[in-house]
Design an enzyme around this catalytic site. Sequence first.
Site, PDB file in Angstrom:
ATOM      1  N   GLY A 188       0.811  -1.206   0.000  1.00 41.66           N
ATOM      2  CA  GLY A 188       0.000   0.000   0.000  1.00 41.66           C
ATOM      3  C   GLY A 188       0.841   1.251   0.000  1.00 41.66           C
ATOM      4  O   GLY A 188       2.005   1.240  -0.399  1.00 41.66           O
TER       5      GLY A 188
ATOM      6  N   LYS B 298      -0.933   4.437   6.978  1.00 44.82           N
ATOM      7  CA  LYS B 298      -0.678   3.401   5.977  1.00 44.82           C
ATOM      8  C   LYS B 298      -2.017   3.004   5.398  1.00 44.82           C
ATOM      9  O   LYS B 298      -2.934   2.650   6.143  1.00 44.82           O
ATOM     10  CB  LYS B 298      -0.124   2.146   6.675  1.00 44.82           C
ATOM     11  CG  LYS B 298       1.350   1.940   6.577  1.00 44.82           C
ATOM     12  CD  LYS B 298       1.684   0.551   7.101  1.00 44.82           C
ATOM     13  CE  LYS B 298       3.167   0.463   7.380  1.00 44.82           C
ATOM     14  NZ  LYS B 298       3.608  -0.881   7.743  1.00 44.82           N
TER      15      LYS B 298
ATOM     16  N   ASP C 272      12.943  -3.932   8.091  1.00 38.80           N
ATOM     17  CA  ASP C 272      13.267  -2.828   7.190  1.00 38.80           C
ATOM     18  C   ASP C 272      13.876  -1.658   7.952  1.00 38.80           C
ATOM     19  O   ASP C 272      13.487  -0.509   7.772  1.00 38.80           O
ATOM     20  CB  ASP C 272      12.008  -2.381   6.432  1.00 38.80           C
ATOM     21  CG  ASP C 272      12.338  -1.434   5.281  1.00 38.80           C
ATOM     22  OD1 ASP C 272      13.467  -1.500   4.756  1.00 38.80           O
ATOM     23  OD2 ASP C 272      11.471  -0.616   4.920  1.00 38.80           O
TER      24      ASP C 272
END
Lengths: 169, 310
Positions: free
Chosen positions: B21, B38, B131
Site C-alpha cells: 500500500g 498506511k 526494514d
Amino acid sequence: LQEHDLFWDDNELLSLICKEKKENFVPSDPISDEILILARKEVVEWVLRVKAHFGFTALTAILAVNYFDRFILSHSFQKDKPWMGQLVAVACLSLAAKVDETQVPLLLDLQVKDPKYVFEAKTIQRMELLVLSTLQWRMNPVTPISFFDHIVRRLGLKTHLHWEFLYRC
Amino acid sequence: MEKVKDWNYKVVEKIGQGVFGEVYKCLNLETGKKVAIKMINIQNEPEGVPSYLIAGVSLLKELEHDNIVRLLDVLTTGRYVYLVFEYLDLDLGSFIRKHTITSIRPHIKTILSQILVGLAYYHSHNILHGDLQPSNVLIDLKSKKVKLADFGLTTSFGVPHIEYSYKEVGSPYKAPESRIRSSVYSTPHDVWAVGCIFAEMVSGKPLFPCGKKDHLSLIVSLFGKPTKETWPGANYISDLLHSHPQCEPADLAEQLLGLGLEPPGVELLSRMISLNPTTRITARNALNHPYFKDSHSSLSSPHYEAFGFP
C-alpha cells in the site's frame, strides 16, 4: 531444564494472567436473553461441525466462539435480523482460521455443514471488518489453551498424548 | 486517501510506497498532532480480510514501548484499511544529512542504545522489523526519544517469514544472508541493519551506499571474499561470488577510529556486522556491550542521556 528457564517461565505465566485479567470480557450478568442464548448455541454447534470438516485446530474453534461472544455482547449486534447470527459466525470462524490455520478455505468454501444462510464473500468481508473493529483488532486473547500449552511445555510433557488431547478438545 | 478527511485528518505528503500500500504523513486536525497513515487495499479478496493484516494489526495492538511508534488507530472503509501511526518530525536519515559528523558524535550512543532497546523489545516478542534504515528511525527532539517505525511496507509487518530473494535487493541495509536462497530470515538481519546505521552515524555516509556497485560487491570489498569459514552459506552463492575479484578486506576499524569512534564501539560494530548471522551479536547482548558502559542504557534501567541538539 535450567533455573534461568524457570524464571522466564514464571514471567511468561504472570504476563498470561495479567493479559487475561486486562482483556476480561465476561459480562457481570449472565446472558439472560433467550434469543441470544439460542443463536449462540446454534453458532457453537455449527462452528464445531465446520472445525471437524476441515480438521481445524481446537484453538481455531475456541477463538471463533471467543470473537462471537465478544461481538454479540457489544452494541454492534442486531439481534432482530434472523440471519445476523450466521453472518457473524462465518466472519468469526474465518477470522479465527486466518489467525491460527496455515491453510484457510475461501469465504464461499467455508460455508459448509448446512448453514441456515449462505452469504457472498463481499458481505462476509464487510462483517469481518465490523467484527475486527468492534473487537479493536485484538485477535489473540488468552484462552484455556494458552495455559495448557504453558503447563505442558514447562513440565516437558510434549508427547503425542498432548497432541491427542488437544486434537480431541 | 481523500477519505481520511472524514476522520478529521489532513494529508500532508506521501512518504512511502510498497507492495502492501501507500503511506502518507497526515495531520490530526483535532489534536494538531502529526501521524503516518498506511493505506492498505483489501478490495476483491475471495478470502476476505487478508490474514497478514489480521495477524499484523493484532500484534501491533499488543506492542507498547517507548522506543516503538504506536499504532494509534485502525480505520476501515469497505475497500481500504487505514493504519494510523504516531509520527515524529525528524528521522535519523535527515538528522545525519543535516548535521556534521562532529555534531552527531555526542548523540550516537544514546540514539544507538534506544534503537537497540526498541529492537530487543521486538525480538522478545518474536517479531522482526525487517526494514530498519535511518528513515525508519524517528527522533523526537522534545522528549529526547528515538522511536522505530516501519513505513516502507517492503515487508508486511515484520512477522517472521522466509525470504527467497536471489536477486539484488533494494535496501543497502539488508544483511548478506538475504541474498542466499532459502536462508532463514531472522532477528540477526535486523542487527546487521543497526550496524549499518551505527557506521552511518559515525561516518556520515551509508556503509553500503546504493549506487554504481551492487550490494554484494560492496560487501566483498569490505570483508574480502567470503569463504565457507567466514560465511557459512557462501557456497550457495559461489556462482555470484565467482565473478568478483579476490580482494583484501578494507580496514574499516582504522577508518572508524580515525573518525573518533572509541575502540569498544569498533568492537561492537564488528560484532553487529559479522557476516555469519549465527555469530552476530543479539540486540539484547549488544546493550550489555562495554561500549554502553558509561551511558546507563540497558534493558533493566532505561535511563537515556538527554539529547543536546543544536
